[in-house]
Enzyme design. Sequence first.
Site, PDB file in Angstrom:
ATOM      1  CB  CYS A  62      42.134  44.727  40.974  1.00 51.56           C
ATOM      2  SG  CYS A  62      42.932  43.709  38.977  1.00 51.56           S
ATOM      3  CB  CYS A  65      45.485  43.394  41.213  1.00 50.87           C
ATOM      4  SG  CYS A  65      45.708  45.078  40.541  1.00 50.87           S
TER       5      CYS A  65
END
Length: 601
Positions: A62, A65
Site C-alpha cells: 500500500c 502505508c
Amino acid sequence: MAQRRDAVFAFVIFLLAAPGSVNGAGLYSPNDNIAVLDTDNFDRILYNCSNAWLVEFYASWCGHCVNFAPVWKALANDIKEWRPAVRLAAVNCANSKNAKICRSFRVTVYPTIKFFRAFSKPFFKGEMLNDADSKSTLVSLRHHIIDLLEQHGETEWPPDCPPLEPASMAEVQNFFTDNKVWYLALIVEEESSYLGREVTLDMLQYENIAVRRVLSSEENLTTTLGVQEIPSCYLYFANNTFRSVTVRMPTRTFYTYYLRRLPGVMRAIHDLPAPDSTNITTAAPWRDFDSSKVYMADLESALYYSLKVEVGTHQELSGKNLTALKHFFNVLTKFFPGRPFVMKLLQITNSWLEEGNMAPISYNVYIDVLNNKNGTTGALLPDGLNWVGCQGSRPHFRGYPCSMWTLFHLLTVQAAKYNKSMAHRQETTQADALEVLYAMRQYVKHFFACGYCAKHFEAMAQESMDRVSSFDEAILWLWSRHNRVNSRLAGARSEDPKFPKLQWPPPDMCAKCHSARNGEHVWIRDEVLTFLKAHYSPQNIDYSYLEGEQELLRKQKPREEIQQGHQKELLKEEEEEEENEEEEMTEETPRNVEISKTVTD
C-alpha cells in the site's frame, strides 16, 4: 479492450514492484522500536500486558502505508522513553500468515491504527484511531497518545505510568511522605498544554526524580512558587524548599535534558550482574575530565586498540581487509593531529604498507613494523588503554567505541580543514569528501569486532553515505548517524547509567544548536557544524594524563640493541634448527643399521 488490458498489466507490475508485495516482507523491524506482530506472537505480546499498545495494521504494498511508515517510525523513536507505559507495534496484513488476524480485527482500510489499553483481554478488538495519515505530525500523534493513556481507569492504569493529572498544593506539600525520590520537578503550564505530561513520560525510566504538572490556575501553589512566566519549571525538595529551573527555551527537550543531568538522577532499568569475586580486576582510578574537551589519551588508546588488537584478530592481511587497513593508515597519516613520535610511526607503517602493494602480509610481520622492531629513533605508539573522556563507570562501559567515534569525528573535521588549505591547488571531488567516511566504513566492516554494530553501521552507510558530496556534509553525516546510534542504544544494557545516551551536542555544550518549531525540537545545522569544527579542532585537544614524550622515548630501546636482540633471535632459531636436524639424524641411524644388518644376513 486493449486499454483495459494495459491498465491491468500496469497494476500487476505495480503490485510486483511494491515493497514486500511478493513475499510479505514488512516495512518495520524491531530496530525501529516497533514490535513486529504476527499470528505467532500477537496474543502473547498484546493481551494482559502491563503497558498500553498502539498497533498499526498495514499492507506493505500500500503506497499510503509506505508514506506513513516514516511517521510511525519517528513516533516510536520519539516516545521510546515512554515504553513502560505505552508502546507501538505493527502487523503486515499483506503477509498471508497474518490474514486471519487482520480479518478478525475487521481491518478493511490501510493503514488502520488501534489502541489497546493495558491489561486488554483477548476479546477486545481495540479502539480505532483516525490518525493514520502521512500528514499527521509527531506533535498531534504524541498528544493523542497522552489523551488515550488518560482514559485508563484506576484498575487498568499501567503500573509503571506515573500520574498525569495536575498536582495540587496538598499533594506537593506531602509528596515526599510517600515517594522516596530526591527531586520533584513541577512544570507550571496552561491547562491545554501537554508539556508537563510529555516531560513526565520522558523521565519515566529515570530514578530519584518525579515530575508533575501544575496548572497556572492553581493559585495557591503558583503564588508559593513565585511563578512569573508560563510555562516554567521548579525543583521542589523534601524540606519544602524549591528553586526555579533556568533553560534556554522552556521546551520539552531543554527541560528533559536538564532534569536527566541532575546529580543522582540516572536510568533505572539497568539490572547489572554483581561482579564475580573470583575474577575481579583492579579498576583504574577515576580521572576527572572536562566534557567540552577532546583527550589525546582517548585518541591514542583508540589507535592502540584498533591497530594492534582489532587488526590482530586476522592472522593474515590480504585482499579487502588489507585494502581497508591501507585506507585507514592513509587517512591517519594525512589528518590525525598526533604527537610527533606517533605520527612518525604511522608514516613509517603507512609507507611500508604502500611499498608492499597488495601482497598478503602476516600479522606477525605487520606488528613488528608497528612495534618499530627496526628501532627507528623517535617513532612509537604508546601501548595500553588510557581512557579519560571515554572512561565508563564500569570497565565494560564506553571506552573503545567512544574513542573510535571521537577519532573519526576528529578526522572528518581535520579533512575539511586540510581541504580548505589546499583549495587553491586542486579541485575537490566527491571521493575527496568521502575519504574519511569510506575509510571508517571499510575499517568497521573488516575489523570492528562487534558484528552487530558493524552490521548497523553498514546499513546506515548503504542508505545515504554515497549522497555526501562535500566535506561539511561528511562532518554532519557522521554526527547525525552517531546520534541515531545513541537513540537506538538509549536504555540498552550496554548504556552506562552514569553517561546516558543523549542527542549530542547537548544544550549546555551548544545552546545555539537547539531550537523549537511548533513545539518540536529542531537542530540548527549551521550552528552544529560550527560547534563540531571547534570541538574537534587541534586547539581543543587536552593532553592531560599522558606519559611524556621524553619518558616514552627513554623506554624505547636503541636501534643497535633491537638489532642485536633480533640477531640473537635468529641465532637461537638457527641453533634450534641444527639441534632438530641432529635429533633426526640420531633417530635415523639405528634404523639404517638395522636395515643394513638385515640385508647382510
